[in-house]
Scaffold this motif. Structure first.
Motif, PDB file in Angstrom:
ATOM      1  N   ARG A  10      35.719  26.003  24.018  1.00 42.94           N
ATOM      2  CA  ARG A  10      36.782  26.951  23.681  1.00 42.94           C
ATOM      3  C   ARG A  10      36.845  28.079  24.707  1.00 42.94           C
ATOM      4  N   LEU A  11      35.691  28.561  25.120  1.00 42.14           N
ATOM      5  CA  LEU A  11      35.643  29.665  26.077  1.00 42.14           C
ATOM      6  C   LEU A  11      36.261  29.259  27.412  1.00 42.14           C
ATOM      7  N   THR A  12      36.007  28.031  27.836  1.00 38.13           N
ATOM      8  CA  THR A  12      36.598  27.533  29.075  1.00 38.13           C
ATOM      9  C   THR A  12      38.113  27.501  28.978  1.00 38.13           C
ATOM     10  N   ILE A  13      38.611  27.035  27.846  1.00 37.62           N
ATOM     11  CA  ILE A  13      40.062  26.986  27.624  1.00 37.62           C
ATOM     12  C   ILE A  13      40.658  28.390  27.674  1.00 37.62           C
ATOM     13  N   GLU A  14      39.984  29.335  27.041  1.00 37.22           N
ATOM     14  CA  GLU A  14      40.493  30.707  26.974  1.00 37.22           C
ATOM     15  C   GLU A  14      40.459  31.401  28.335  1.00 37.22           C
ATOM     16  N   ILE A  15      39.410  31.144  29.118  1.00 40.20           N
ATOM     17  CA  ILE A  15      39.336  31.726  30.460  1.00 40.20           C
ATOM     18  C   ILE A  15      40.435  31.136  31.346  1.00 40.20           C
ATOM     19  N   THR A  16      40.661  29.829  31.214  1.00 38.13           N
ATOM     20  CA  THR A  16      41.735  29.184  31.973  1.00 38.13           C
ATOM     21  C   THR A  16      43.089  29.756  31.584  1.00 38.13           C
ATOM     22  N   GLU A  17      43.286  30.002  30.297  1.00 40.94           N
ATOM     23  CA  GLU A  17      44.541  30.580  29.813  1.00 40.94           C
ATOM     24  C   GLU A  17      44.735  31.991  30.371  1.00 40.94           C
ATOM     25  N   CYS A  18      43.638  32.755  30.457  1.00 45.71           N
ATOM     26  CA  CYS A  18      43.711  34.095  31.058  1.00 45.71           C
ATOM     27  C   CYS A  18      44.181  34.010  32.505  1.00 45.71           C
ATOM     28  N   GLN A  19      43.655  33.035  33.234  1.00 42.95           N
ATOM     29  CA  GLN A  19      44.046  32.860  34.635  1.00 42.95           C
ATOM     30  C   GLN A  19      45.521  32.530  34.750  1.00 42.95           C
ATOM     31  N   HIS A  20      46.030  31.687  33.846  1.00 38.07           N
ATOM     32  CA  HIS A  20      47.457  31.336  33.852  1.00 38.07           C
ATOM     33  C   HIS A  20      48.330  32.549  33.536  1.00 38.07           C
ATOM     34  N   MET A  21      47.795  33.479  32.751  1.00 37.90           N
ATOM     35  CA  MET A  21      48.532  34.682  32.365  1.00 37.90           C
ATOM     36  C   MET A  21      48.359  35.825  33.360  1.00 37.90           C
ATOM     37  N   GLY A  22      47.589  35.578  34.422  1.00 39.86           N
ATOM     38  CA  GLY A  22      47.371  36.616  35.415  1.00 39.86           C
ATOM     39  C   GLY A  22      46.336  37.644  35.010  1.00 39.86           C
ATOM     40  N   ILE A  23      45.494  37.282  34.052  1.00 43.14           N
ATOM     41  CA  ILE A  23      44.435  38.190  33.586  1.00 43.14           C
ATOM     42  C   ILE A  23      43.112  37.770  34.226  1.00 43.14           C
ATOM     43  N   ASN A  24      42.514  38.676  34.984  1.00 49.11           N
ATOM     44  CA  ASN A  24      41.236  38.385  35.626  1.00 49.11           C
ATOM     45  C   ASN A  24      40.084  38.498  34.628  1.00 49.11           C
ATOM     46  N   VAL A  25      39.199  37.511  34.613  1.00 50.81           N
ATOM     47  CA  VAL A  25      37.975  37.590  33.815  1.00 50.81           C
ATOM     48  C   VAL A  25      36.851  37.919  34.801  1.00 50.81           C
ATOM     49  N   LEU A  26      36.373  39.153  34.729  1.00 51.73           N
ATOM     50  CA  LEU A  26      35.382  39.651  35.684  1.00 51.73           C
ATOM     51  C   LEU A  26      33.985  39.140  35.341  1.00 51.73           C
ATOM     52  N   PRO A  27      33.147  38.926  36.335  1.00 47.83           N
ATOM     53  CA  PRO A  27      31.763  38.510  36.071  1.00 47.83           C
ATOM     54  C   PRO A  27      30.993  39.638  35.400  1.00 47.83           C
ATOM     55  N   PRO A  28      29.893  39.332  34.712  1.00 49.00           N
ATOM     56  CA  PRO A  28      29.094  40.375  34.058  1.00 49.00           C
ATOM     57  C   PRO A  28      28.529  41.357  35.070  1.00 49.00           C
ATOM     58  N   ASP A  29      28.437  42.626  34.666  1.00 48.78           N
ATOM     59  CA  ASP A  29      27.957  43.679  35.563  1.00 48.78           C
ATOM     60  C   ASP A  29      27.252  44.742  34.718  1.00 48.78           C
ATOM     61  N   VAL A  30      25.986  45.016  35.021  1.00 49.72           N
ATOM     62  CA  VAL A  30      25.234  46.023  34.247  1.00 49.72           C
ATOM     63  C   VAL A  30      25.855  47.413  34.373  1.00 49.72           C
ATOM     64  N   GLN A  31      26.682  47.617  35.383  1.00 48.52           N
ATOM     65  CA  GLN A  31      27.322  48.915  35.594  1.00 48.52           C
ATOM     66  C   GLN A  31      28.576  49.092  34.740  1.00 48.52           C
ATOM     67  N   LYS A  32      29.247  47.977  34.394  1.00 49.60           N
ATOM     68  CA  LYS A  32      30.559  48.083  33.771  1.00 49.60           C
ATOM     69  C   LYS A  32      30.718  47.298  32.468  1.00 49.60           C
ATOM     70  N   SER A  33      29.981  46.210  32.324  1.00 51.36           N
ATOM     71  CA  SER A  33      30.179  45.341  31.167  1.00 51.36           C
ATOM     72  C   SER A  33      29.612  45.947  29.889  1.00 51.36           C
ATOM     73  N   PHE A  34      30.061  45.382  28.759  1.00 47.93           N
ATOM     74  CA  PHE A  34      29.620  45.856  27.453  1.00 47.93           C
ATOM     75  C   PHE A  34      28.958  44.717  26.672  1.00 47.93           C
ATOM     76  N   LEU A  35      28.648  44.969  25.430  1.00 44.96           N
ATOM     77  CA  LEU A  35      27.993  43.962  24.602  1.00 44.96           C
ATOM     78  C   LEU A  35      28.858  42.716  24.491  1.00 44.96           C
ATOM     79  N   GLU A  36      30.138  42.926  24.170  1.00 47.30           N
ATOM     80  CA  GLU A  36      31.079  41.833  23.998  1.00 47.30           C
ATOM     81  C   GLU A  36      32.098  41.843  25.141  1.00 47.30           C
TER      82      GLU A  36
END
Length: 229
Positions: A10-36
Motif C-alpha cells: 500500500r505504501l508503494t502505491i501511495e508514494i507512486t500516487e504522490c509522484q503522479h500528483m507532483g508531491i515529493n516524498v522526502l527521505p527521512p532526516d533527523v533534522q526535519k522528519s517527525f514520528l509519522e
C-alpha cells in the motif's frame, strides 16, 4: 501513509500516487522528519518520511530525537546530536538503521558514519556519563562542559547506489529515492509484459516479464536434489 507504513504494498502505491500528483516524498532526516509522515512547507508540496517507519528504530527512539531537537531547533553537527540524544534510548542498532536509511545524510557521509559506528556510540556514552556525573545539567549548562573530541576515520570508498537502494527496501520497505529498474525502463517497455495485465484466460501462453529478485534460498529436496526459491 502513516496508517499504512507497515503495509509496504500500500505504501508503494501511495508514494507512486504522490509522484503522479507532483508531491515529493522526502527521505527521512533527523533534522526535519517527525514520528509519522508529515507535510513539509516548501515551494512544492512535500511529505517527510516518518522516522518511526524505519525498521529497528521505534517510536521511543524517535521521540527522544524530537525531544533533543527541541532544545535548539536543530542539531549543529553530529557531535551535537550524540551529546543531546540519550544512547540508552537511541542505541547502536537504531543509530545504524538511521544512518543506512539516509536520516544522517545532512550531518555526515554515510560510509564514514558506518565505518565509525562503534566510535560514535562510545563517544555518546562517554559524553552522557560526564553529563550524568553531576557536573552539569543537559538543558541548562551543557556548553560549560569540556566534551571529548569526536574524531572520525574517513571512509576511502563511498557506498554505491545499488547498496543504498537495498538498504531503502530493507529499512523503509520501499524504494524511495529511485527504483533499481528505472535505468532499464525503456528496455522493459519494449520487451516485457506488465505482470498486472496477465489474466487467467492467458493460460498456456508465454510472456516475458521483468523484476528484481529481493530474496533467495536453496534447500535440499526429499529426492536429494537442490531446489531454489
Amino acid at each position: 501513509m502513516t496508517s499504512d507504513y507497515n503495509d509496504t504494498d500500500r505504501l508503494t502505491i501511495e508514494i507512486t500516487e504522490c509522484q503522479h500528483m507532483g508531491i515529493n516524498v522526502l527521505p527521512p532526516d533527523v533534522q526535519k522528519s517527525f514520528l509519522e509522515f508529515a507535510v513539509v512547507s516548501g515551494k512544492k508540496p512535500q511529505i517527510s518520511f516518518g522516522l518511526a517507519a524505519i525498521k529497528n528504530v521505534g517510536s521511543a527512539a524517535v521521540e527522544e530525537i524530537l525531544r533533543a531537537r527541541e532544545i535548539s531547533g536543530s542539531f549543529s553537527d553530529l557531535a551535537d546530536f550524540l551529546t543531546k540524544v540519550s544512547p540508552r534510548v537511541v542505541n547502536r542498532k537504531s543509530l545504524e538503521s538511521l544512518i543506512k536509511a539516509g536520516a544522517f545524510d545532512s550531518l555526515g557521509d554515510r560510509a564514514t558514519l558506518l565505518l565509525n559506528i562503534d566510535g560514535l556510540t562510545a563517544y555518546s556514552a562517554r559524553v552522557h556519563k560526564e553529563l550524568n556525573s553531576g557536573q552539569t545539567d543537559l538543558f541548562d549548562n551543557i556548553d560549560s562542559v569540556v566534551t571529548p573530541t569526536l574524531n572520525l576515520i574517513k571512509a576511502q570508498t563511498s557506498i554505491d547506489k545499488r547498496e543504498q537502494l537495498v538498504w531503502e527496501r530493507e529499512l523503509l520497505g520501499v524504494y524511495l529515492s529511485e527504483h533499481p529498474l528505472t535505468m532499464y525502463k525503456e528496455v522493459l517497455l519494449a520487451n516485457t509484459t506488465p505482470i498486472k495485465t496477465v489474466r487467467a484466460n492467458h493460460s498456456n501462453k508465454k510472456f516475458i516479464i521483468g523484476g528484481v529478485i529481493t530474496d533467495s534460498r536453496v534447500i535440499v529436496a526429499k529426492n536429494g536434489k537442490k531446489m531454489a526459491f
